[in-house]
Write a protein that holds these residues in place. Structure first.
Motif, PDB file in Angstrom:
ATOM      1  N   ALA A  99     -37.512   6.095 -47.391  1.00 34.71           N
ATOM      2  CA  ALA A  99     -36.290   6.169 -48.193  1.00 34.71           C
ATOM      3  C   ALA A  99     -36.036   4.907 -48.996  1.00 34.71           C
ATOM      4  CB  ALA A  99     -35.092   6.444 -47.283  1.00 34.71           C
ATOM      5  N   HIS A 100     -36.554   3.764 -48.545  1.00 35.44           N
ATOM      6  CA  HIS A 100     -36.311   2.501 -49.247  1.00 35.44           C
ATOM      7  C   HIS A 100     -37.427   1.522 -48.920  1.00 35.44           C
ATOM      8  CE1 HIS A 100     -34.693   1.455 -45.249  1.00 35.44           C
ATOM      9  NE2 HIS A 100     -33.936   2.539 -45.366  1.00 35.44           N
ATOM     10  N   VAL A 101     -37.954   0.867 -49.935  1.00 31.40           N
ATOM     11  CA  VAL A 101     -39.058  -0.072 -49.782  1.00 31.40           C
ATOM     12  C   VAL A 101     -38.568  -1.449 -50.209  1.00 31.40           C
ATOM     13  CG1 VAL A 101     -41.389  -0.686 -50.505  1.00 31.40           C
ATOM     14  CG2 VAL A 101     -40.754   1.726 -50.237  1.00 31.40           C
ATOM     15  N   HIS A 102     -38.708  -2.445 -49.329  1.00 27.83           N
ATOM     16  CA  HIS A 102     -38.176  -3.783 -49.542  1.00 27.83           C
ATOM     17  C   HIS A 102     -39.290  -4.800 -49.745  1.00 27.83           C
ATOM     18  CE1 HIS A 102     -34.109  -2.845 -47.640  1.00 27.83           C
ATOM     19  NE2 HIS A 102     -34.839  -1.807 -47.301  1.00 27.83           N
ATOM     20  N   SER A 103     -38.964  -5.880 -50.442  1.00 34.36           N
ATOM     21  CA  SER A 103     -39.740  -7.104 -50.291  1.00 34.36           C
ATOM     22  C   SER A 103     -39.562  -7.579 -48.859  1.00 34.36           C
ATOM     23  CB  SER A 103     -39.225  -8.179 -51.250  1.00 34.36           C
ATOM     24  OG  SER A 103     -39.600  -9.469 -50.793  1.00 34.36           O
ATOM     25  N   PRO A 104     -40.582  -8.208 -48.274  1.00 34.28           N
ATOM     26  CA  PRO A 104     -40.409  -8.707 -46.901  1.00 34.28           C
ATOM     27  C   PRO A 104     -39.481  -9.910 -46.806  1.00 34.28           C
ATOM     28  CG  PRO A 104     -42.547  -9.359 -47.773  1.00 34.28           C
ATOM     29  CD  PRO A 104     -41.957  -8.414 -48.774  1.00 34.28           C
ATOM     30  N   ALA A 105     -39.124 -10.515 -47.935  1.00 32.81           N
ATOM     31  CA  ALA A 105     -38.264 -11.699 -47.906  1.00 32.81           C
ATOM     32  C   ALA A 105     -36.909 -11.347 -47.292  1.00 32.81           C
ATOM     33  CB  ALA A 105     -38.073 -12.239 -49.321  1.00 32.81           C
ATOM     34  N   GLY A 106     -36.488 -12.162 -46.357  1.00 32.51           N
ATOM     35  CA  GLY A 106     -35.188 -11.932 -45.724  1.00 32.51           C
ATOM     36  C   GLY A 106     -35.236 -11.042 -44.515  1.00 32.51           C
ATOM     37  N   GLY A 107     -36.357 -10.382 -44.264  1.00 32.35           N
ATOM     38  CA  GLY A 107     -36.510  -9.582 -43.054  1.00 32.35           C
ATOM     39  C   GLY A 107     -35.527  -8.429 -42.940  1.00 32.35           C
ATOM     40  N   GLN A 108     -35.402  -7.618 -44.006  1.00 33.36           N
ATOM     41  CA  GLN A 108     -34.411  -6.547 -43.998  1.00 33.36           C
ATOM     42  C   GLN A 108     -35.001  -5.150 -43.847  1.00 33.36           C
ATOM     43  OE1 GLN A 108     -30.964  -7.566 -44.075  1.00 33.36           O
ATOM     44  NE2 GLN A 108     -32.250  -9.330 -43.618  1.00 33.36           N
ATOM     45  N   GLY A 109     -36.282  -4.977 -44.127  1.00 32.48           N
ATOM     46  CA  GLY A 109     -36.865  -3.636 -44.149  1.00 32.48           C
ATOM     47  C   GLY A 109     -36.811  -2.928 -42.813  1.00 32.48           C
ATOM     48  N   LEU A 110     -37.402  -3.525 -41.776  1.00 36.80           N
ATOM     49  CA  LEU A 110     -37.420  -2.896 -40.455  1.00 36.80           C
ATOM     50  C   LEU A 110     -35.996  -2.692 -39.950  1.00 36.80           C
ATOM     51  CD1 LEU A 110     -39.686  -3.660 -37.446  1.00 36.80           C
ATOM     52  CD2 LEU A 110     -37.216  -3.838 -37.158  1.00 36.80           C
ATOM     53  N   ASN A 111     -35.136  -3.677 -40.172  1.00 45.11           N
ATOM     54  CA  ASN A 111     -33.777  -3.606 -39.643  1.00 45.11           C
ATOM     55  C   ASN A 111     -32.969  -2.503 -40.310  1.00 45.11           C
ATOM     56  OD1 ASN A 111     -33.494  -6.221 -37.836  1.00 45.11           O
ATOM     57  ND2 ASN A 111     -34.721  -6.761 -39.621  1.00 45.11           N
ATOM     58  N   THR A 112     -33.061  -2.395 -41.619  1.00 43.57           N
ATOM     59  CA  THR A 112     -32.368  -1.313 -42.326  1.00 43.57           C
ATOM     60  C   THR A 112     -32.902   0.038 -41.868  1.00 43.57           C
ATOM     61  OG1 THR A 112     -32.040  -2.777 -44.223  1.00 43.57           O
ATOM     62  CG2 THR A 112     -31.775  -0.420 -44.616  1.00 43.57           C
ATOM     63  N   SER A 113     -34.193   0.103 -41.590  1.00 47.38           N
ATOM     64  CA  SER A 113     -34.819   1.348 -41.165  1.00 47.38           C
ATOM     65  C   SER A 113     -34.338   1.792 -39.788  1.00 47.38           C
ATOM     66  CB  SER A 113     -36.338   1.179 -41.166  1.00 47.38           C
ATOM     67  OG  SER A 113     -36.812   0.853 -42.458  1.00 47.38           O
ATOM     68  N   VAL A 114     -34.267   0.855 -38.849  1.00 48.98           N
ATOM     69  CA  VAL A 114     -33.791   1.185 -37.506  1.00 48.98           C
ATOM     70  C   VAL A 114     -32.353   1.701 -37.577  1.00 48.98           C
ATOM     71  CG1 VAL A 114     -33.122   0.168 -35.287  1.00 48.98           C
ATOM     72  CG2 VAL A 114     -35.370  -0.326 -36.263  1.00 48.98           C
ATOM     73  N   GLN A 115     -31.560   1.121 -38.466  1.00 52.73           N
ATOM     74  CA  GLN A 115     -30.173   1.556 -38.569  1.00 52.73           C
ATOM     75  C   GLN A 115     -30.041   2.914 -39.249  1.00 52.73           C
ATOM     76  OE1 GLN A 115     -27.404  -1.786 -39.477  1.00 52.73           O
ATOM     77  NE2 GLN A 115     -29.228  -3.033 -39.128  1.00 52.73           N
TER      78      GLN A 115
END
Length: 491
Positions: free
Chosen positions: A299-315
């Motif tokens: 649903a959403h693809v992030h730059s790894p900067a800031g460490g938000q991808g996995l966290n947004t995904s779990v939520q």
């Protein structure tokens, strides 16, 4: 034909978190994963405080904390000489309201192992080596076609199969986004000779004239080498400029280290895993098509900067899990599922913007990256009728803070929230309450509880305040208007 209630496509952090949540709600879910096993790399290694709270509720935070560690202080190198420390993260002390400060570094493969172990403990499983090649749906359910010729029939399906999601493509849902950095990047798990590089720092090797605070936005090749907690591995991230492409072979990874740092190729004693990517930010045009939902990188693809991808995904998974459980197990109106896209797409868009700004050096890691301030105040599920005038008191749609539970029982609010139920806090009020199904809503009367003030506060299963008010009629009206009246069914 295999039948289940929810088909989850993908056994990454998103799919496993969702499967754990559904399993504890008694919802039958089948997780299928195209690969032969769990993801082997460290890629999404930063677990933010809000995700730690989610993992607390799912019963895995102890294992996550035991496997992880605090991010080491950055050390900037030039010409083989230390230039000084660089702090990427603001230090934050735990408080009554926010016991987890984070982030915690845990290799992604380890996070997935922990979630998978929890899923099997709850009676769930993953069908590895099982690929979904097509999907169809009708008014009653979803039929997924498998590469081996079989089919799976489910009431609902969730695509958690990554940024190149086959399910998303089969649904015809587009992705709108931009290239964050046109230069390719390499990420690898490596081991380094003991006398070549210490494990006390996150080692930064910026290009000439650049500083790590600029993110990855500067020109020129760079590398960052981070020790991973609890294991001998380091994670390498390297950028390639001038038209060069990453070579994922062990020799290519060693050459990338030698070209960007003072280490030699021989100092890299082992290359355990490697992958390449081009930083991109993209958001699915829709998070739902009928009975199929998109979650995580699908649903959403992030730059790894800031460490938000996995966290947004779990939520994403945490938001969707309780809603599927309410519909499939407790007779909630199916319209509740419409709020998944309403709530999660807006939040994903905000986090995509943050990740992109951090990558480009125009944003920084701080309170926003911890994700404790994210919420759903604008959601149709959020209604605040409280009379408090405090600017700091949480409102409907906000994350429900932790606090001492008080009374003779002791404990904390997070202890009361833990589990698949709603929680009603009646704080410093003796107002009459409506009948609430005790299996679905746990009620706690409290003499006082900062920062909630007084009145009634209905906490959703995912730890957000659904409704705040003063009296029974207001609560009853809320349950009816949101079609959550199932919570008060009975006499």
């Amino acid at each position: 034909m295999t039948t289940t209630e929810v088909l989850v496509v993908g056994a990454g952090p998103t799919g496993l978190s969702l499967a754990v949540d559904l399993a504890r709600r008694g919802v039958r879910a089948l997780v299928v994963e195209r690969s032969a096993g769990l993801f082997p790399g460290s890629r999404g290694k930063g677990v933010q405080p809000r995700t730690l709270e989610v993992f607390d509720d799912l019963g895995v935070v102890g294992a996550i904390l035991a496997a992880g560690g605090a991010p080491p202080v950055g050390m900037v190198w030039r010409g083989g000489e230390r230039q000084g420390e660089y702090r990427m993260f603001d230090e934050q002390e735990p408080t009554d309201a926010a016991p987890y400060t984070g982030p915690v570094l845990v290799p992604q493969w380890r996070t997935q192992e922990i979630l998978y172990a929890r899923l099997t403990e709850l009676g769930g499983s993953v069908a590895f080596g099982t690929e979904v090649t097509g999907i169809a749906q009708d008014a009653d359910g979803v039929t997924a076609h498998l590469a081996g010729g079989g089919t799976v029939r489910a009431a609902y399906a969730v695509a958690a199969d990554g940024g190149r999601s086959a399910v998303r493509r089969a649904l015809g849902i587009g992705m709108t986004g931009e290239t964050v950095d046109p230069q390719p990047m390499l990420v690898a798990d490596i081991r380094i000779a003991d006398d070549a590089l210490d494990r006390d720092n996150w080692h930064m090797f910026p290009p000439a004239g650049a500083h790590p605070s600029e993110g990855a936005a500067g020109s020129g090749d760079f590398a960052a080498i981070c020790p991973l907690p609890g294991i001998p591995d380091f994670q390498l991230v390297a950028r390639f400029t001038g038209g060069a492409e990453p070579d994922l072979s062990p020799g290519g990874v060693r050459e990338a280290v030698a070209a960007r740092t003072h280490l030699t190729a021989a100092d890299v004693t082992e290359v355990r895993w490697a992958s390449d990517f081009r930083p991109r930010a993209a958001l699915a045009d829709a998070f739902r098509a009928g009975r199929v939902f998109l979650a995580g990188d699908a649903a959403h693809v992030h730059s790894p900067a800031g460490g938000q991808g996995l966290n947004t995904s779990v939520q994403d998974a945490y938001n969707l899990g309780w809603k599927l459980g309410a519909v499939l197990r407790h007779g909630a109106d199916a319209g509740l599922l419409d709020t998944y896209e309403e709530e999660r797409r807006a939040n994903a868009a905000r986090m995509l913007d943050l990740s992109t700004r951090i990558h480009r050096g125009t944003g920084r890691r701080g309170a926003a990256t911890r994700q404790l301030g994210l919420g759903y105040r604008e959601s149709s599920l959020s209604l605040d009728t409280s009379t408090t005038t405090s600017d700091t008191a949480p409102r409907a749609g906000d994350r429900a803070p932790d606090a001492p539970l008080g009374g003779t029982r002791g404990g904390r609010l997070f202890d009361a929230f833990r589990g698949p139920h709603f929680t009603l806090l009646a704080v410093a009020t003796d107002t009459e309450l409506p009948y609430l199904n005790p299996d679905l809503v746990h009620v706690h009367r409290m003499a006082e509880c900062a920062p909630y003030g007084t009145g009634l506060h209905l906490i959703r299963p995912d730890g957000y305040i659904a409704w705040s008010g003063q009296d029974e009629p207001g609560l009853r009206k809320y349950l009816t208007s949101t079609k959550l009246e199932v919570l008060s069914s009975g006499t």
